[in-house]
Write an enzyme that holds these catalytic residues in place. Structure first.
Site, PDB file in Angstrom:
ATOM      1  N   VAL A   1      27.258 -25.516  -4.493  1.00  0.00           N
ATOM      2  CA  VAL A   1      29.026 -25.208  -4.297  1.00  0.00           C
ATOM      3  C   VAL A   1      27.800 -24.487  -6.393  1.00  0.00           C
ATOM      4  CG1 VAL A   1      30.446 -26.736  -3.777  1.00  0.00           C
ATOM      5  CG2 VAL A   1      28.973 -27.356  -5.440  1.00  0.00           C
TER       6      VAL A   1
ATOM      7  N   SER B   1      36.340 -38.092 -13.490  1.00  0.00           N
ATOM      8  CA  SER B   1      35.991 -39.102 -13.544  1.00  0.00           C
ATOM      9  C   SER B   1      36.097 -40.251 -14.590  1.00  0.00           C
ATOM     10  CB  SER B   1      34.340 -39.812 -12.870  1.00  0.00           C
ATOM     11  OG  SER B   1      34.158 -41.055 -13.624  1.00  0.00           O
TER      12      SER B   1
ATOM     13  N   TYR C   1      26.772 -36.456 -17.270  1.00  0.00           N
ATOM     14  CA  TYR C   1      28.056 -36.904 -15.834  1.00  0.00           C
ATOM     15  C   TYR C   1      29.108 -36.926 -17.223  1.00  0.00           C
ATOM     16  CZ  TYR C   1      30.304 -39.226 -12.080  1.00  0.00           C
ATOM     17  OH  TYR C   1      31.490 -39.786 -10.617  1.00  0.00           O
ATOM     18  N   ALA C   2      29.642 -37.478 -18.232  1.00  0.00           N
ATOM     19  CA  ALA C   2      30.671 -37.849 -18.858  1.00  0.00           C
ATOM     20  C   ALA C   2      31.331 -35.963 -19.161  1.00  0.00           C
ATOM     21  CB  ALA C   2      30.901 -38.385 -20.264  1.00  0.00           C
ATOM     22  N   ALA C   3      30.625 -35.145 -20.278  1.00  0.00           N
ATOM     23  CA  ALA C   3      31.059 -33.978 -20.246  1.00  0.00           C
ATOM     24  C   ALA C   3      31.280 -32.736 -19.103  1.00  0.00           C
ATOM     25  CB  ALA C   3      29.682 -32.837 -21.156  1.00  0.00           C
TER      26      ALA C   3
ATOM     27  N   LYS D   1      33.207 -34.206 -16.437  1.00  0.00           N
ATOM     28  CA  LYS D   1      34.022 -34.882 -15.656  1.00  0.00           C
ATOM     29  C   LYS D   1      35.162 -34.424 -16.962  1.00  0.00           C
ATOM     30  CE  LYS D   1      32.127 -36.021 -12.091  1.00  0.00           C
ATOM     31  NZ  LYS D   1      32.414 -35.500 -10.587  1.00  0.00           N
TER      32      LYS D   1
HETATM   33  N1  LIG Z   1      32.007 -42.841  -5.617  1.00  0.00           N
HETATM   34  C1  LIG Z   1      32.222 -43.082  -7.485  1.00  0.00           C
HETATM   35  O1  LIG Z   1      32.129 -44.266  -7.702  1.00  0.00           O
HETATM   36  C2  LIG Z   1      32.929 -42.355  -7.482  1.00  0.00           C
HETATM   37  C3  LIG Z   1      33.424 -42.389  -8.896  1.00  0.00           C
HETATM   38  C4  LIG Z   1      34.426 -41.163  -9.811  1.00  0.00           C
HETATM   39  C5  LIG Z   1      34.029 -39.847  -9.147  1.00  0.00           C
HETATM   40  N2  LIG Z   1      33.377 -39.915  -8.594  1.00  0.00           N
HETATM   41  C6  LIG Z   1      32.994 -38.298  -7.852  1.00  0.00           C
HETATM   42  O2  LIG Z   1      33.598 -38.373  -6.712  1.00  0.00           O
HETATM   43  C7  LIG Z   1      32.798 -37.425  -5.744  1.00  0.00           C
HETATM   44  C8  LIG Z   1      32.872 -37.455  -4.516  1.00  0.00           C
HETATM   45  O3  LIG Z   1      31.626 -38.845  -5.038  1.00  0.00           O
HETATM   46  P1  LIG Z   1      30.970 -39.418  -3.729  1.00  0.00           P
HETATM   47  O4  LIG Z   1      31.817 -40.789  -3.784  1.00  0.00           O
HETATM   48  O5  LIG Z   1      31.696 -38.967  -2.716  1.00  0.00           O
HETATM   49  O6  LIG Z   1      30.081 -39.012  -3.997  1.00  0.00           O
HETATM   50  P2  LIG Z   1      28.987 -38.992  -2.298  1.00  0.00           P
HETATM   51  O7  LIG Z   1      27.199 -38.660  -2.624  1.00  0.00           O
HETATM   52  O8  LIG Z   1      28.789 -39.675  -0.935  1.00  0.00           O
HETATM   53  O9  LIG Z   1      29.304 -37.476  -2.081  1.00  0.00           O
HETATM   54  C9  LIG Z   1      28.735 -35.935  -2.506  1.00  0.00           C
HETATM   55  C10 LIG Z   1      28.422 -35.162  -1.670  1.00  0.00           C
HETATM   56  O10 LIG Z   1      28.027 -34.064  -2.690  1.00  0.00           O
HETATM   57  C11 LIG Z   1      27.403 -33.512  -2.069  1.00  0.00           C
HETATM   58  N3  LIG Z   1      26.868 -31.932  -2.751  1.00  0.00           N
HETATM   59  C12 LIG Z   1      25.784 -32.729  -3.905  1.00  0.00           C
HETATM   60  N4  LIG Z   1      25.587 -31.748  -4.497  1.00  0.00           N
HETATM   61  C13 LIG Z   1      26.386 -30.043  -4.144  1.00  0.00           C
HETATM   62  C14 LIG Z   1      26.111 -28.817  -4.271  1.00  0.00           C
HETATM   63  N5  LIG Z   1      25.524 -28.923  -5.136  1.00  0.00           N
HETATM   64  N6  LIG Z   1      26.822 -27.917  -3.262  1.00  0.00           N
HETATM   65  C15 LIG Z   1      27.322 -28.383  -1.909  1.00  0.00           C
HETATM   66  N7  LIG Z   1      27.379 -29.548  -2.609  1.00  0.00           N
HETATM   67  C16 LIG Z   1      26.240 -31.049  -3.018  1.00  0.00           C
HETATM   68  C17 LIG Z   1      26.220 -34.837  -1.931  1.00  0.00           C
HETATM   69  O11 LIG Z   1      24.984 -33.678  -0.347  1.00  0.00           O
HETATM   70  C18 LIG Z   1      27.357 -35.632  -1.605  1.00  0.00           C
HETATM   71  O12 LIG Z   1      27.493 -34.769   0.472  1.00  0.00           O
HETATM   72  C19 LIG Z   1      32.232 -36.448  -6.852  1.00  0.00           C
HETATM   73  O13 LIG Z   1      32.272 -35.671  -7.149  1.00  0.00           O
HETATM   74  C20 LIG Z   1      31.916 -37.718  -7.815  1.00  0.00           C
HETATM   75  O14 LIG Z   1      31.188 -37.368  -9.581  1.00  0.00           O
HETATM   76  C21 LIG Z   1      32.441 -40.757  -7.368  1.00  0.00           C
END
Ligand SMILES: NC(=O)c1ccc[n+]([C@@H]2O[C@H](COP(=O)([O-])OP(=O)(O)OC[C@H]3O[C@@H](n4cnc5c(N)ncnc54)[C@H](O)[C@@H]3O)[C@@H](O)[C@H]2O)c1
Length: 252
Positions: A66, A144, A158-160, A162
């Site tokens: 991305v 988040s 991360y905060a910035a 999100k």
């Molecule tokens: N899991 C939590 O507790 C939580 C809480 C709040 C927010 N989030 C947000 O939700 C989203 C998904 O979280 P999740 O739990 O599914 O995480 P996850 O780690 O299971 O999945 C994230 C995916 O993003 C992919 N990724 C990372 N960098 C990338 C890039 N440059 N290009 C393409 N793909 C890339 C990774 O390979 C991974 O498969 C994230 O943005 C995370 O910040 C998660």
């Protein structure tokens, strides 16, 4: 009721936990889903799993980062060629590099901004022109609780990123609304999944408590919110951030 018959979704971070739960819902409700991720290995595993469940024609995968606008446009074009439309974009790709301020390196700052903020902007931009032509679109970002309030163990990077998503949600909702494109975000609290458990054990312990509904979030709690925002039930809902955190904001 199948809410996504004849609809096509792209999900970034397609090998991740939220993407997995969201894909399962979308498929059951009739959607075609294109999963993209920079982990080719991860994509292979999920593709095989969904193929074995009988969804071979409904799920396609395509690697992409991305951070690259070109990759994002390539994924959008692949989707349009394969299924003829792009109705839904769910931008879940994200990483964690949590450190206290004094230990946060320039690289940690930049990597998180590049993926969690710029990558989300790319994900919307690469489908906006298609959705405009269709006069239809649903764009869903994942913010988040870490971008909504101060939280223990969460990095400023991360905060910035999100919180930046919250601003983009409102801005793009305003800009794209006249083409019947809604733009909304889901802001999860801590979820039972690999991202949360990659944090330091002491932070996991602190972050685990405090929800009024006294458990961690399940991936399906988030998938349900995403599916709502992606559906026509939310056709007049745009520019909102849906906090899905078990009442964590109210503290203990
Ligand atoms: N899991 C939590 O507790 C939580 C809480 C709040 C927010 N989030 C947000 O939700 C989203 C998904 O979280 P999740 O739990 O599914 O995480 P996850 O780690 O299971 O999945 C994230 C995916 O993003 C992919 N990724 C990372 N960098 C990338 C890039 N440059 N290009 C393409 N793909 C890339 C990774 O390979 C991974 O498969 C994230 O943005 C995370 O910040 C998660």
């Amino acid at each position: 009721m199948k809410r996504f018959e004849n609809k096509t979704a792209i999900i970034t971070g397609g090998a991740g936990d939220i993407a997995h739960a969201t894909t399962s819902r979308f498929l059951k409700e009739g959607a075609n889903v294109v999963l993209t991720d920079f982990s080719e290995e991860g994509l292979k595993v999920v593709k095989q799993e969904f193929d074995e469940l009988g969804y071979e024609d409904q799920v396609k995968t395509i690697p992409g980062d991305v951070r690259s606008m070109d990759d994002c446009f390539r994924v959008a074009e692949f989707t349009r060629k394969t299924y003829g439309r792009v109705d839904i974009m769910v931008a879940t790709a994200g990483i964690l590099r949590h450190h206290p301020l004094e230990e946060l390196s320039e690289k940690d700052w930049q990597d998180v901004i590049d993926i969690n903020l710029t990558g989300v902007y790319h994900s919307a931009k690469c489908v906006a022109h298609i959705m405009r032509e269709q006069n239809y679109g649903r764009i869903i970002f994942i913010s988040s609780i870490g971008g909504r309030t101060g939280r223990p163990g969460v990095g400023a990077n991360y905060a910035a990123a999100k919180a930046g998503i919250v601003g983009m949600t409102m801005n793009m909702a305003y800009e794209l609304g006249p083409w019947n494109i809604t733009v909304n975000s889901v802001a999860p609290g801590p979820l039972k999944g690999k991202m949360f458990y990659s944090m330091k054990p002491e932070d996991v312990k602190r972050l685990e408590s405090g929800t009024r509904i006294q458990r961690l979030g399940e991936m399906d709690d988030i998938a349900g919110a995403i599916a709502y925002l992606a559906s026509d039930d939310a056709g007049w809902t745009t520019g909102v951030v849906l906090d899905v955190n078990g009442g964590l904001m109210y503290g203990h």
